[in-house]
Design an enzyme around this catalytic site. Sequence first.
Site, PDB file in Angstrom:
ATOM      1  N   GLU A  57       0.685  -1.152  -0.050  1.00 52.86           N
ATOM      2  CA  GLU A  57      -0.042  -0.158  -0.053  1.00 52.86           C
ATOM      3  C   GLU A  57       0.951   1.274  -0.083  1.00 52.86           C
ATOM      4  O   GLU A  57       0.472   2.263  -0.593  1.00 52.86           O
ATOM      5  CB  GLU A  57      -0.891  -0.008   1.217  1.00 52.86           C
ATOM      6  CG  GLU A  57      -2.095  -0.972   1.013  1.00 52.86           C
ATOM      7  CD  GLU A  57      -2.962  -0.403  -0.099  1.00 52.86           C
ATOM      8  OE1 GLU A  57      -3.239   0.520  -0.582  1.00 52.86           O
ATOM      9  OE2 GLU A  57      -3.517  -1.524  -0.675  1.00 52.86           O
ATOM     10  N   TYR A  97      -5.874   6.660   4.439  1.00 51.55           N
ATOM     11  CA  TYR A  97      -6.134   5.846   3.361  1.00 51.55           C
ATOM     12  C   TYR A  97      -5.377   4.415   3.853  1.00 51.55           C
ATOM     13  O   TYR A  97      -5.843   3.341   3.810  1.00 51.55           O
ATOM     14  CB  TYR A  97      -5.782   6.215   2.083  1.00 51.55           C
ATOM     15  CG  TYR A  97      -5.917   5.408   1.058  1.00 51.55           C
ATOM     16  CD1 TYR A  97      -7.186   4.801   0.599  1.00 51.55           C
ATOM     17  CD2 TYR A  97      -4.728   4.555   0.805  1.00 51.55           C
ATOM     18  CE1 TYR A  97      -7.325   3.878  -0.333  1.00 51.55           C
ATOM     19  CE2 TYR A  97      -4.923   3.434  -0.048  1.00 51.55           C
ATOM     20  CZ  TYR A  97      -6.214   3.080  -0.663  1.00 51.55           C
ATOM     21  OH  TYR A  97      -6.327   2.126  -1.603  1.00 51.55           O
ATOM     22  N   ASP A 151      -9.786   6.124  -1.825  1.00 50.21           N
ATOM     23  CA  ASP A 151      -8.813   6.798  -2.984  1.00 50.21           C
ATOM     24  C   ASP A 151      -9.373   7.344  -4.003  1.00 50.21           C
ATOM     25  O   ASP A 151     -10.742   7.386  -4.146  1.00 50.21           O
ATOM     26  CB  ASP A 151      -7.389   5.872  -3.119  1.00 50.21           C
ATOM     27  CG  ASP A 151      -7.809   4.834  -4.079  1.00 50.21           C
ATOM     28  OD1 ASP A 151      -9.210   4.397  -4.165  1.00 50.21           O
ATOM     29  OD2 ASP A 151      -7.110   4.134  -4.666  1.00 50.21           O
ATOM     30  N   CYS A 190     -19.996  -4.097 -15.951  1.00 52.53           N
ATOM     31  CA  CYS A 190     -19.950  -3.789 -14.500  1.00 52.53           C
ATOM     32  C   CYS A 190     -20.812  -4.626 -13.598  1.00 52.53           C
ATOM     33  O   CYS A 190     -22.189  -4.477 -13.974  1.00 52.53           O
ATOM     34  CB  CYS A 190     -19.925  -2.292 -14.518  1.00 52.53           C
ATOM     35  SG  CYS A 190     -19.838  -1.783 -12.515  1.00 52.53           S
TER      36      CYS A 190
HETATM   37 FE1  SF4 Z   1     -18.721   2.834 -13.002  1.00 55.33          FE
HETATM   38 FE2  SF4 Z   1     -20.059   2.342 -15.222  1.00 55.33          FE
HETATM   39 FE3  SF4 Z   1     -20.141   0.519 -13.165  1.00 55.33          FE
HETATM   40 FE4  SF4 Z   1     -21.360   2.873 -12.917  1.00 55.33          FE
HETATM   41  S1  SF4 Z   1     -21.964   1.217 -14.023  1.00 55.33           S
HETATM   42  S2  SF4 Z   1     -19.943   1.765 -11.480  1.00 55.33           S
HETATM   43  S3  SF4 Z   1     -19.999   4.038 -14.084  1.00 55.33           S
HETATM   44  S4  SF4 Z   1     -18.270   1.107 -14.499  1.00 55.33           S
END
Ligand code: SF4
Length: 356
Positions: free
Chosen positions: A46, A129, A147, A209
């Site tokens: 870190e 942090y 961070d 994501c």
């Molecule tokens: Fe980030 Fe897109 Fe996931 Fe939202 S959907 S957390 S903007 S990568």
Amino acid sequence: MMIQDNINPAVLATSLLAWYDRMGRDLPWRVKGEPHPKPYYVWLSEVMLQQTTVATVGSYFTAFIQKWPTIQDFAAASLDEILHAWQGLGYYARARNMHKCARLIVSEHKGEFPATAALLARLPGIGPYTAAAIASIAFEEKITPVDGNVMRVLSRLYALQDPVPASMKRVSSLAQKLTPDQRTGDFAQALMDLGATLCTPRAPKCLLCPWQTSCQGFKQGMAEELPRKSLKTIKPDRYAIAFVISRGDGSVLLARREEKGLLGGMIEAPTTPWREKPWRLDEALAFCPLECEWKENTREVRHVFTHFNFKVIVCYGSVFEPVSLRLPRSFWVKPEDFSKMALPTVMKKILSTLTV
Ligand code: SF4
């Protein structure tokens, strides 16, 4: 900006941890799940990562734990050895503080890292942090370090419109609300990975994501614009003249910097003070430690520090007679031995002009 009700911390933690188990990066200091990594490894990685990329830190981390497998070994090393091994990572205050910190842990904590962020933050070189990262990753304290990566991810998740750094407090409080009761260290590392690999500053990969269905920034089509930034301050310039002085046998005059301050304790070619306006050569010579013959050519070296741009004019001098040195802590070093010296990058740049 209203915080959306459909952001459910438990659901987010579950989906992020499942993603981390499949996609989280394998890093030399990382252990996913149990057992927890050694606090010494977390601390080392870190601190190295504070101003350096993961790609660079990997080989340094491995070299450090091979050379100093435990905190006791690290504490027993001399500062010079640590600074020498640190070369190339920059921001040497980190290495000096680590050395102090290791010695304190060995002398006052029986070689054991304190197990909470509050106690860790009292040690040299460990800010909020890093303290939170060690406490969460090594000791499972329910705390999430925040961070720049985490700031970005959470600003987007909640579509926060306040600019950074003003939004820092709010993001920290949201991060703590999201932190699960179990696997807190993995959650912190998963969030770091999400910011580093998918929720990147430019062109976030929202379609991959695990948080896409909850993410307000994505839903509102503004992910890439967040977090908002305050008007940037312009980095000032600083100037110096460096004296690269050789003697008959080819050795070059170097000196050790004061222990305190920027690049403290590192080795340098003597320079004028570093100031905000350029130097004229005639006024700079008052700071030269020796009478010598000057070559006509000079070179300019530039280096970027966190808070300023550094512009150095390098002058080359020679001495032929034995001379007494006006500069404390100075000595002569042959160019082939430069690699054994704890030279910061800016000084390596300056000395490399000798061979160009
Ligand atoms: Fe980030 Fe897109 Fe996931 Fe939202 S959907 S957390 S903007 S990568």
